[in-house]
Design an enzyme around this catalytic site. Structure first.
Site, PDB file in Angstrom:
ATOM      1  N   ARG A  53      40.121  39.310  39.488  1.00 27.37           N
ATOM      2  CA  ARG A  53      38.847  40.035  39.936  1.00 27.37           C
ATOM      3  C   ARG A  53      38.993  41.025  41.028  1.00 27.37           C
ATOM      4  O   ARG A  53      39.906  40.966  41.557  1.00 27.37           O
ATOM      5  CB  ARG A  53      37.728  38.946  40.082  1.00 27.37           C
ATOM      6  CG  ARG A  53      37.917  37.817  41.006  1.00 27.37           C
ATOM      7  CD  ARG A  53      36.908  37.171  41.699  1.00 27.37           C
ATOM      8  NE  ARG A  53      36.244  38.475  42.657  1.00 27.37           N
ATOM      9  CZ  ARG A  53      36.938  38.831  43.802  1.00 27.37           C
ATOM     10  NH1 ARG A  53      38.014  38.361  44.278  1.00 27.37           N
ATOM     11  NH2 ARG A  53      36.297  39.730  44.431  1.00 27.37           N
ATOM     12  N   GLY A  54      37.850  41.769  41.181  1.00 24.67           N
ATOM     13  CA  GLY A  54      37.921  42.844  42.146  1.00 24.67           C
ATOM     14  C   GLY A  54      38.471  43.929  41.546  1.00 24.67           C
ATOM     15  O   GLY A  54      39.565  44.074  40.854  1.00 24.67           O
ATOM     16  N   ALA A  55      37.856  45.229  41.561  1.00 29.30           N
ATOM     17  CA  ALA A  55      38.050  46.307  40.935  1.00 29.30           C
ATOM     18  C   ALA A  55      39.458  46.609  40.896  1.00 29.30           C
ATOM     19  O   ALA A  55      40.050  47.185  39.900  1.00 29.30           O
ATOM     20  CB  ALA A  55      37.201  47.405  41.325  1.00 29.30           C
ATOM     21  N   ARG A  90      35.253  44.182  31.126  1.00 33.01           N
ATOM     22  CA  ARG A  90      34.294  44.142  32.401  1.00 33.01           C
ATOM     23  C   ARG A  90      33.832  45.632  32.353  1.00 33.01           C
ATOM     24  O   ARG A  90      34.712  46.333  32.773  1.00 33.01           O
ATOM     25  CB  ARG A  90      34.779  43.549  33.656  1.00 33.01           C
ATOM     26  CG  ARG A  90      35.079  42.106  33.539  1.00 33.01           C
ATOM     27  CD  ARG A  90      35.496  41.495  34.853  1.00 33.01           C
ATOM     28  NE  ARG A  90      34.031  41.331  35.524  1.00 33.01           N
ATOM     29  CZ  ARG A  90      33.871  41.069  36.931  1.00 33.01           C
ATOM     30  NH1 ARG A  90      34.899  40.697  37.612  1.00 33.01           N
ATOM     31  NH2 ARG A  90      32.701  40.927  37.488  1.00 33.01           N
ATOM     32  N   ASP A 241      32.968  48.865  43.218  1.00 28.69           N
ATOM     33  CA  ASP A 241      33.168  48.908  41.684  1.00 28.69           C
ATOM     34  C   ASP A 241      33.229  50.185  41.140  1.00 28.69           C
ATOM     35  O   ASP A 241      33.686  50.351  40.329  1.00 28.69           O
ATOM     36  CB  ASP A 241      32.397  47.514  41.074  1.00 28.69           C
ATOM     37  CG  ASP A 241      32.742  46.273  41.529  1.00 28.69           C
ATOM     38  OD1 ASP A 241      32.306  45.772  42.496  1.00 28.69           O
ATOM     39  OD2 ASP A 241      33.676  45.951  40.710  1.00 28.69           O
ATOM     40  N   ASN A 251      28.141  47.902  43.555  1.00 26.98           N
ATOM     41  CA  ASN A 251      29.198  46.849  44.212  1.00 26.98           C
ATOM     42  C   ASN A 251      28.407  45.467  43.928  1.00 26.98           C
ATOM     43  O   ASN A 251      27.274  45.436  43.278  1.00 26.98           O
ATOM     44  CB  ASN A 251      29.384  46.753  45.751  1.00 26.98           C
ATOM     45  CG  ASN A 251      30.504  46.126  46.432  1.00 26.98           C
ATOM     46  OD1 ASN A 251      31.509  45.869  45.496  1.00 26.98           O
ATOM     47  ND2 ASN A 251      30.117  45.162  47.520  1.00 26.98           N
ATOM     48  N   LYS A 252      29.055  44.149  44.312  1.00 28.62           N
ATOM     49  CA  LYS A 252      28.480  43.016  43.886  1.00 28.62           C
ATOM     50  C   LYS A 252      26.949  43.052  44.321  1.00 28.62           C
ATOM     51  O   LYS A 252      26.518  43.478  45.349  1.00 28.62           O
ATOM     52  CB  LYS A 252      29.256  41.916  44.849  1.00 28.62           C
ATOM     53  CG  LYS A 252      29.041  40.665  44.532  1.00 28.62           C
ATOM     54  CD  LYS A 252      29.173  40.150  43.173  1.00 28.62           C
ATOM     55  CE  LYS A 252      30.341  40.232  42.237  1.00 28.62           C
ATOM     56  NZ  LYS A 252      30.132  40.146  40.912  1.00 28.62           N
TER      57      LYS A 252
HETATM   58  O1  MRU Z   1      32.856  40.498  40.260  1.00 25.09           O
HETATM   59  P1  MRU Z   1      33.740  40.698  41.053  1.00 25.09           P
HETATM   60  O2  MRU Z   1      34.151  39.373  41.745  1.00 25.09           O
HETATM   61  O3  MRU Z   1      35.050  41.340  40.252  1.00 25.09           O
HETATM   62  O4  MRU Z   1      33.208  41.660  42.113  1.00 25.09           O
HETATM   63  C1  MRU Z   1      34.168  42.202  43.010  1.00 25.09           C
HETATM   64  C2  MRU Z   1      33.049  43.287  43.898  1.00 25.09           C
HETATM   65  O5  MRU Z   1      32.056  43.533  43.880  1.00 25.09           O
HETATM   66  C3  MRU Z   1      34.094  43.829  44.909  1.00 25.09           C
HETATM   67  O6  MRU Z   1      33.357  44.215  46.051  1.00 25.09           O
HETATM   68  C4  MRU Z   1      34.620  45.241  44.494  1.00 25.09           C
HETATM   69  O7  MRU Z   1      35.328  44.879  43.284  1.00 25.09           O
HETATM   70  C5  MRU Z   1      35.354  45.848  45.419  1.00 25.09           C
HETATM   71  S1  MRU Z   1      37.211  44.961  45.579  1.00 25.09           S
HETATM   72  C6  MRU Z   1      38.120  45.666  46.521  1.00 25.09           C
END
Ligand code: MRU
Length: 362
Positions: A53-55, A90, A241, A251-252
């Site tokens: 996970r994480g963009a 996603r 993201d 973002n989250k």
């Molecule tokens: O749902 P996730 O855990 O994939 O969401 C991640 C985030 O929102 C992060 O803040 C974002 O991807 C930046 S990662 C460097």
């Protein structure tokens, strides 16, 4: 980044065996468990189920997933099928679509028999670029942190939300890269880590900060406001993201509330992201698709039982209606600055184009 003192990346590619190993992030912080990915289905599942996970890491994994998909069949039909399947995993993190588009641009013009080898090379380039760009973000963010620390003369208290660290990228992280750079440069830094309900990515942030020896404290998401009012927060830094062309930031979920509280308390709110997160084709934040995830992420709480085995606890009946938007959009006006691998800019179309003038022509 270090795990038990050993420099480690989140993704290990084995081009000779045509497979990759990833960390199953659904097992953290309780167990560090590596998973082998050998098929397109496994790669798509890893992204969808948030094992990765994480963009930026989603983008790199998708690139390798496409390479894996072409191992035995690199026909036009398989290329299109794999891109469609990985692209549907996603919706919000634009890095996924950026990586797949870049792979397609390299692979589509090639004869099918040339594609598999080229795909592994192109995926490796995306991963290497991610590492270099995140390291550069760290140095630019460090410059900002030094200015704040010089003014306050005491420990730098940084707040972050979700996990935009090493685990969310191939290495270093985005929002946490300046934190690691500051810590490694000897700046006294402490991180307020917000839990990030319902998936609790804050626990991942706390885990990786602990691995690297960075002082930190976990807080419930709702505690952010009082800490800001008590002047215990010098700056907030988050990842993204997707950043729209006008500087709006997806973002989250919960990021927007932190930005609002920062504005009310005069606290700088920074967003750190590499080029792959910038979507110049998306005019503003309202056009960013927001992922709605399964309500069971909210109804069930995950952890380990007293035998350290993964376990889920039901906190809500299956019939209970829940909404689970995974992201929100923070308007550009609430963002103090965006930090990319090219430097620091205002969250605006002009600011972004100053760093990426080539996008003005697009
Ligand atoms: O749902 P996730 O855990 O994939 O969401 C991640 C985030 O929102 C992060 O803040 C974002 O991807 C930046 S990662 C460097």
């Amino acid at each position: 980044m270090n795990i038990d003192g050993t420099p480690t990346r989140t993704l290990r590619a084995h081009p000779a065996q045509r497979l990759i190993d990833i960390i199953d992030q659904t097992r953290l912080p309780h167990a560090l468990h590596w998973v082998r990915v050998t098929t397109l289905d496994e790669a798509a599942h890893a992204i969808r189920a948030m094992q990765v996970r994480g963009a930026p890491l989603i983008g790199a994994t998708a690139a390798y997933g496409l390479a894996i998909a072409l191992n035995d069949d690199a026909s036009d039909m398989q290329l299109q099928h794999a891109i469609a399947m990985l692209g549907a995993t996603r919706p919000t993190a634009v890095n996924l679509h950026w990586a797949l588009a870049r792979m397609q641009a390299v692979l589509a013009p090639l004869a099918p028999e040339m594609r598999a080898a080229a795909a592994w090379t192109a995926a490796a380039a995306i991963a290497e670029e991610d590492v270099a760009q995140n390291a550069a973000i760290g140095q630019h963010g460090l410059g900002l942190f030094r200015q704040i620390e010089r003014n306050s003369g005491k420990t730098l208290n940084i707040m972050t939300h979700c996990n935009a660290g090493w685990l969310a990228t191939v290495d270093w992280g985005t929002a946490l890269s300046p934190v690691y750079a500051a810590h490694d440069a000897g700046l006294p830094v402490h991180v307020w880590v917000s839990e990030t309900r319902p998936r609790n990515q804050g626990l991942l942030t706390a885990w990786e900060l602990a691995q690297h020896g960075v002082p930190h404290t976990l807080i419930a998401d709702n505690a952010a406001g009082i800490l800001m009012r008590e002047k215990q927060v010098d700056a907030v830094i988050v990842g993204a993201d997707r950043i729209a062309a006008n500087g709006d930031v997806a973002n989250k979920v919960g990021t927007y509330l932190k930005a609002l509280a920062c504005a009310d308390n005069g606290i700088p709110f920074y967003v750190a992201a590499p080029r792959s997160t910038l979507d110049f084709a998306c005019a503003e934040g309202t056009a960013i698709p927001i992922e709605e995830r399964d309500g069971d992420e909210f109804r069930l709480v995950h952890g380990v039982d007293r035998h350290a085995a993964p376990s889920a606890l039901r906190q809500l009946a299956a019939s209970e209606a829940v909404a689970n938007p995974a992201f929100d959009v923070t308007p550009a006006r609430l963002v103090t600055a965006i930090i990319t691998e090219r430097g620091v800019c205002p969250a605006s179309r002009d600011g972004l184009l100053e760093l990426y003038p080539e996008e003005a022509r697009a």
